[in-house]
Scaffold this motif. Structure first.
Motif, mmCIF file in Angstrom:
data_model
loop_
_atom_site.group_PDB
_atom_site.id
_atom_site.type_symbol
_atom_site.label_atom_id
_atom_site.label_comp_id
_atom_site.label_asym_id
_atom_site.label_seq_id
_atom_site.Cartn_x
_atom_site.Cartn_y
_atom_site.Cartn_z
ATOM 1 N N VAL A 17 0.784 -1.050 -0.148
ATOM 2 C CA VAL A 17 0.103 0.043 -0.071
ATOM 3 C C VAL A 17 0.692 1.195 -0.187
ATOM 4 O O VAL A 17 1.698 1.304 0.655
ATOM 5 C CB VAL A 17 -0.778 -0.139 1.350
ATOM 6 N N SER A 18 0.427 2.297 -0.806
ATOM 7 C CA SER A 18 1.367 3.441 -1.086
ATOM 8 C C SER A 18 0.827 4.362 0.217
ATOM 9 O O SER A 18 -0.185 4.133 1.023
ATOM 10 C CB SER A 18 1.057 4.174 -2.203
ATOM 11 N N GLU A 19 1.591 5.287 0.517
ATOM 12 C CA GLU A 19 1.146 6.193 1.561
ATOM 13 C C GLU A 19 -0.036 7.105 1.398
ATOM 14 O O GLU A 19 -0.173 7.487 0.108
ATOM 15 C CB GLU A 19 2.370 7.532 1.763
ATOM 16 N N PRO A 20 -1.140 6.909 1.977
ATOM 17 C CA PRO A 20 -2.267 7.328 1.805
ATOM 18 C C PRO A 20 -2.355 9.083 1.767
ATOM 19 O O PRO A 20 -1.633 9.649 2.939
ATOM 20 C CB PRO A 20 -3.155 6.995 3.083
ATOM 21 N N THR A 21 -3.284 9.728 1.038
ATOM 22 C CA THR A 21 -3.101 11.089 0.854
ATOM 23 C C THR A 21 -4.590 11.621 1.290
ATOM 24 O O THR A 21 -5.655 11.032 0.698
ATOM 25 C CB THR A 21 -2.837 11.635 -0.394
ATOM 26 N N ARG A 22 -4.942 12.345 2.309
ATOM 27 C CA ARG A 22 -6.115 12.798 2.670
ATOM 28 C C ARG A 22 -6.853 13.696 1.590
ATOM 29 O O ARG A 22 -5.921 14.841 1.267
ATOM 30 C CB ARG A 22 -6.066 13.601 4.195
ATOM 31 N N LEU A 23 -7.945 13.729 1.077
ATOM 32 C CA LEU A 23 -8.343 14.593 0.237
ATOM 33 C C LEU A 23 -9.295 15.639 1.053
ATOM 34 O O LEU A 23 -9.557 15.740 2.294
ATOM 35 C CB LEU A 23 -9.700 13.689 -0.591
ATOM 36 N N THR A 24 -9.340 16.905 0.289
ATOM 37 C CA THR A 24 -10.048 18.039 0.774
ATOM 38 C C THR A 24 -11.459 17.899 0.870
ATOM 39 O O THR A 24 -12.116 17.107 0.293
ATOM 40 C CB THR A 24 -9.762 19.218 0.181
ATOM 41 N N GLY A 25 -11.931 18.724 1.881
ATOM 42 C CA GLY A 25 -13.453 18.561 1.930
ATOM 43 C C GLY A 25 -14.007 17.684 2.920
ATOM 44 O O GLY A 25 -13.362 16.597 3.304
ATOM 45 N N GLY A 26 -15.308 17.561 3.180
ATOM 46 C CA GLY A 26 -15.758 16.563 4.021
ATOM 47 C C GLY A 26 -15.888 16.757 5.609
ATOM 48 O O GLY A 26 -14.651 16.287 5.992
ATOM 49 N N ALA A 27 -16.515 17.495 6.253
ATOM 50 C CA ALA A 27 -16.168 17.982 7.558
ATOM 51 C C ALA A 27 -16.724 16.612 8.507
ATOM 52 O O ALA A 27 -16.202 16.602 9.638
ATOM 53 C CB ALA A 27 -17.162 19.350 7.842
ATOM 54 N N SER A 28 -17.493 15.768 7.837
ATOM 55 C CA SER A 28 -18.194 14.809 9.071
ATOM 56 C C SER A 28 -17.042 13.415 8.951
ATOM 57 O O SER A 28 -17.382 12.846 9.802
ATOM 58 C CB SER A 28 -19.654 14.296 8.685
ATOM 59 N N ARG A 29 -16.478 13.306 7.816
ATOM 60 C CA ARG A 29 -15.726 11.987 7.738
ATOM 61 C C ARG A 29 -14.404 12.426 7.113
ATOM 62 O O ARG A 29 -14.408 13.305 6.508
ATOM 63 C CB ARG A 29 -16.463 11.004 6.919
#
Length: 452
Positions: A24-36
């Motif tokens: 598995v590659s290093e995960p990247t957090r995506l923008t947006g989504g205040a609840s999850r």
């Protein structure tokens, strides 16, 4: 959980699900989504190649495993009904300890090509052709969702959505007159509905993955429930989800095309007045959700406090939209203009507003070249600084006007006026009450988002 720890946890779980040889590659957090939280990463397998996946996870400490399981079950039934959704790879269960694998309840799904960012979908030339056809296609997609078998998604809840929302509203703090007026209107003008279907609950621009050919996937089923299907059509038309476009259906086009697509798919013509009722309900619902998110942001342990608190000030936008939908208009009194050049202030120059403005510009431009999540949060922070600056400059004058308008209507506080509106002992038909309500809403909007 650090990124390295999350990557290791993902790799352990992926090997259990897809095979021991996977990395598995290093995960990247995506923008947006205040609840999850939403993360993207790549799985590599020597025998089958690479595969891009999406992780949707509850923030640790704020898990709802039953809701996550319900969302997973909705994906399965949606596929059967012909609704485009990503393929699920794995998910936690609400009845065992699989959530422990990744720190909280989660969904793992294929990452599909396409765009979900509303600003790009509404403004980029590459989507110009498909924008014209989207309202019709979205109508057909909603009709398929409403054809899903409610019995095939165990755990769906229903009930009176207005009363559910009222309960949530009462838990979010100080009462607001505009919201009280909206609740009363909804209760007095309920539409009749003989249908009880699956309701997506958050079908809107921003939760749709699109490309130049149309809808690739319907995302974010976390609010799925059962009820009147017109709720989904009204929610799609809420002004918030138009992102500055004048067109009512997600900013893409007209209601007539939405209704035509719906009827062509299922043979049932939507009632425009029912959809309008649900649009007003949706606007009120977003106001309550903004208050709820802000309250979450005030709780220790949240890692997206900045975004949650910023959302709290968006209630002002909802107040204006509700006043417009209710035919109550907006306050005519001009908003005072800050005088940053005043020389008789105790603290002199630079004023608080000037200081906040320069910090705002530093934050906005200082993130250039950073990762997407940091750029996004810098933009949120800059907007928050703008709110603080406008409140510093205008707050004293606006509070004085607010007190005068309340006293003119016979009330010492806004919560007392809200209580009277709820009890029916005050009415927006009274010009003094209407002025006090509009003045307060206009003041909040002048600080929160004067360009709205």
């Amino acid at each position: 959980m650090s990124t390295d720890t999350l990557r290791a946890a993902l790799e352990r779980r992926i090997r259990e699900v897809l095979g021991d040889a996977c990395t598995v590659s290093e995960p990247t957090r995506l923008t947006g989504g205040a609840s999850r939280e939403t993360w993207t990463f790549t799985v590599s397998d020597p025998s089958s190649g690479s595969r891009d996946l999406i992780l949707r996870r509850d923030p640790p400490g704020f898990e709802d495993p039953q809701r996550m399981t319900l969302e997973a079950e909705s994906f399965t039934e949606a596929l059967r009904a012909g609704v485009p959704v990503p393929a699920l790879v794995d998910h936690s269960s609400g009845h065992d300890h699989t959530a422990d694998a990744l720190g909280s309840a989660y969904l793992l799904m294929d990452k599909l090509p396409g765009e979900a960012l509303p600003q790009r979908l509404l403004r980029d030339d590459r989507y110009a052709a498909v924008r014209a056809t989207l309202p019709y296609e979205l109508g057909r997609t909603l009709a398929r969702i409403h054809h899903m078998d409610t019995d095939a998604v165990p755990g769906l809840t229903g009930g009176d959505q207005v009363e559910h929302l009222s309960d949530m509203y009462r838990e979010t703090g100080t009462r607001l007159p505009v919201l009280e007026i909206a609740f009363r209107w909804l209760r007095e003008h309920r539409p009749l509905s003989a249908r009880d279907t699956v309701v997506h609950g958050d079908f809107r621009n921003g939760n749709l993955l699109l490309d130049e050919s149309g809808v690739r996937a319907v995302l974010d089923w976390e609010l799925v429930h059962r009820g009147d299907p017109m709720e989904d059509l009204g929610w799609l038309c809420v002004k918030t989800w138009r992102f500055g476009s004048p067109l009512p259906v997600g900013g893409f086009g007209d209601r007539t095309d939405l209704f035509r697509g719906y009827e062509d798919e299922c043979g049932i013509a939507p009632d425009p007045e029912s959809v309008r009722w649900w649009e007003l309900y949706g606007t009120l619902r977003w106001a309550v959700m903004c208050r709820h998110q802000a309250n979450r942001g005030l709780v220790d342990g949240e890692d997206n406090t900045l975004e949650l608190l910023a959302i709290g000030r968006r209630v002002a936008e909802c107040e204006k939209d509700l006043l417009d939908l209710l035919g109550l208009g907006h306050d005519d009194a001009p908003v005072p203009v800050p005088d940053t050049a005043a020389t008789d202030d105790l603290f002199g120059r630079p004023s608080a507003t000037e200081l906040l403005d320069v910090v705002r510009e530093f934050v906005r431009h200082g993130s250039a070249g950073a990762d997407p999540q940091s750029v996004y949060l810098a933009r949120v922070a800059a907007n928050v600084l703008g709110v603080a600056g406008r409140e510093a400059a205008l707050g004293a004058e606006l509070r004085t006007r607010h007190r005068e308008a309340l006293r003119g209507a016979g009330f010492e506080s806004e919560s007392a006026l809200a209580d009277a509106l709820r009890a029916g002992t005050a009415s927006a038909d009274d010009p003094a009450v209407a002025h006090a309500v509009r003045q307060a809403a206009a003041a909040r909007l002048a600080v929160a988002n004067p360009r709205y």
